[in-house]
Design an enzyme around this catalytic site. Sequence first.
Site, PDB file in Angstrom:
ATOM      1  N   LYS A  11       0.617  -1.133  -0.164  1.00  0.00           N
ATOM      2  CA  LYS A  11       0.057   0.116   0.029  1.00  0.00           C
ATOM      3  C   LYS A  11       0.844   1.189   0.016  1.00  0.00           C
ATOM      4  O   LYS A  11       1.899   1.208   0.201  1.00  0.00           O
ATOM      5  CB  LYS A  11      -0.886  -0.034   1.101  1.00  0.00           C
ATOM      6  N   TYR A  51     -12.481  -1.859  -3.527  1.00  0.00           N
ATOM      7  CA  TYR A  51     -13.107  -1.857  -2.175  1.00  0.00           C
ATOM      8  C   TYR A  51     -14.330  -1.837  -2.101  1.00  0.00           C
ATOM      9  O   TYR A  51     -14.935  -1.330  -0.968  1.00  0.00           O
ATOM     10  CB  TYR A  51     -12.197  -1.066  -1.345  1.00  0.00           C
ATOM     11  N   ASN A 114      -2.052   0.272   6.912  1.00  0.00           N
ATOM     12  CA  ASN A 114      -1.599  -0.818   7.212  1.00  0.00           C
ATOM     13  C   ASN A 114      -0.428  -1.744   6.236  1.00  0.00           C
ATOM     14  O   ASN A 114      -0.496  -2.823   6.396  1.00  0.00           O
ATOM     15  CB  ASN A 114      -2.532  -1.898   7.979  1.00  0.00           C
ATOM     16  N   HIS A 117      -2.164  -5.369   1.634  1.00  0.00           N
ATOM     17  CA  HIS A 117      -3.537  -6.151   1.340  1.00  0.00           C
ATOM     18  C   HIS A 117      -3.433  -7.502   0.948  1.00  0.00           C
ATOM     19  O   HIS A 117      -2.480  -7.823   0.300  1.00  0.00           O
ATOM     20  CB  HIS A 117      -4.426  -5.389   0.480  1.00  0.00           C
ATOM     21  N   GLU A 128      -9.732 -11.258  -7.291  1.00  0.00           N
ATOM     22  CA  GLU A 128      -8.959  -9.977  -7.363  1.00  0.00           C
ATOM     23  C   GLU A 128      -7.703 -10.169  -8.340  1.00  0.00           C
ATOM     24  O   GLU A 128      -7.320  -9.159  -9.025  1.00  0.00           O
ATOM     25  CB  GLU A 128      -8.360  -9.947  -5.958  1.00  0.00           C
TER      26      GLU A 128
HETATM   27  P1  ATP Z   1      -7.003  -5.805   3.468  1.00  0.00           P
HETATM   28  O1  ATP Z   1      -8.472  -6.307   2.902  1.00  0.00           O
HETATM   29  O2  ATP Z   1      -6.255  -4.439   3.134  1.00  0.00           O
HETATM   30  O3  ATP Z   1      -5.994  -7.019   3.289  1.00  0.00           O
HETATM   31  P2  ATP Z   1      -7.970  -6.677   6.062  1.00  0.00           P
HETATM   32  O4  ATP Z   1      -8.812  -7.480   5.265  1.00  0.00           O
HETATM   33  O5  ATP Z   1      -7.129  -7.049   7.208  1.00  0.00           O
HETATM   34  O6  ATP Z   1      -7.188  -5.768   5.059  1.00  0.00           O
HETATM   35  P3  ATP Z   1     -10.476  -5.362   5.741  1.00  0.00           P
HETATM   36  O7  ATP Z   1     -11.490  -5.395   7.179  1.00  0.00           O
HETATM   37  O8  ATP Z   1     -10.762  -6.102   4.652  1.00  0.00           O
HETATM   38  O9  ATP Z   1      -9.142  -5.637   6.421  1.00  0.00           O
HETATM   39  O10 ATP Z   1     -10.416  -3.730   5.570  1.00  0.00           O
HETATM   40  C1  ATP Z   1      -9.798  -3.508   4.428  1.00  0.00           C
HETATM   41  C2  ATP Z   1      -8.847  -2.099   4.813  1.00  0.00           C
HETATM   42  O11 ATP Z   1      -9.677  -1.059   5.195  1.00  0.00           O
HETATM   43  C3  ATP Z   1      -7.761  -2.471   5.939  1.00  0.00           C
HETATM   44  O12 ATP Z   1      -7.008  -3.118   5.555  1.00  0.00           O
HETATM   45  C4  ATP Z   1      -7.588  -0.883   6.313  1.00  0.00           C
HETATM   46  O13 ATP Z   1      -6.529  -0.483   5.508  1.00  0.00           O
HETATM   47  C5  ATP Z   1      -8.899  -0.384   6.128  1.00  0.00           C
HETATM   48  N1  ATP Z   1      -9.724  -0.367   7.301  1.00  0.00           N
HETATM   49  C6  ATP Z   1     -10.295  -1.694   8.141  1.00  0.00           C
HETATM   50  N2  ATP Z   1     -10.907  -1.169   9.293  1.00  0.00           N
HETATM   51  C7  ATP Z   1     -10.559   0.146   9.501  1.00  0.00           C
HETATM   52  C8  ATP Z   1     -11.037   0.935  10.438  1.00  0.00           C
HETATM   53  N3  ATP Z   1     -11.660   0.628  11.539  1.00  0.00           N
HETATM   54  N4  ATP Z   1     -10.704   2.357  10.145  1.00  0.00           N
HETATM   55  C9  ATP Z   1      -9.799   2.890   9.132  1.00  0.00           C
HETATM   56  N5  ATP Z   1      -9.584   2.073   8.122  1.00  0.00           N
HETATM   57  C10 ATP Z   1      -9.962   0.736   8.245  1.00  0.00           C
HETATM   58 MG    MG Z   2      -9.959  -7.643   3.415  1.00  0.00          MG
END
Ligand code: ATP
Ligand code: MG
Length: 140
Positions: A11, A51, A114, A117, A128
């Site tokens: 990211k 997303y 973070n 992804h 994807e």
């Molecule tokens: P990713 O899909 O990016 O691999 P993930 O599966 O661990 O991450 P998801 O729940 O799918 O987490 O959320 C997608 C992304 O949205 C997260 O990686 C993060 O960048 C963002 N995100 C998730 N929760 C929050 C939150 N509470 N506040 C801000 N951003 C968030």
């Molecule tokens: Mg996710």
Amino acid sequence: MAVQRTFSMIKPDATRRNLTGKIIAKFEDAGLRVVASKRVQWQRADAEEFYGIHKERPFFNDLVDFMISGPIVMQVLEGEDAVAKNRQVMGATNPADADAGTIRAEFAESIEANSVHGSDSPENAALEISQCFKEEEIVG
Ligand code: ATP
Ligand code: MG
């Protein structure tokens, strides 16, 4: 468990801090191979489409702004149990909860920024990968 493919992105928070190589090394050290890779600058529509599953979540607009704030690196990772292994190497979404040694524990700035992804299921991995790569761009 058979050899699988999964989709991974580095990211903008990580490309900005020049951490691409350190992050890829974590995947390789865990036995995953990068079989496709490209660095791109997403436009708003790209991030909104990718997303789309999070459209109703309160953080959606911020997440889209973040994902277009700089380049990302898209990859296909291949290896035994690649979907679960990638998620293990990444660590929990919130770096505060991520296990020591994971990418997010070491590099993530926040729950949003973070660093990586990773697909959360084999079905989403296939989807994807097909959204972001042509079959001939994947070279095992
Ligand atoms: P990713 O899909 O990016 O691999 P993930 O599966 O661990 O991450 P998801 O729940 O799918 O987490 O959320 C997608 C992304 O949205 C997260 O990686 C993060 O960048 C963002 N995100 C998730 N929760 C929050 C939150 N509470 N506040 C801000 N951003 C968030
Ligand atoms: Mg996710």
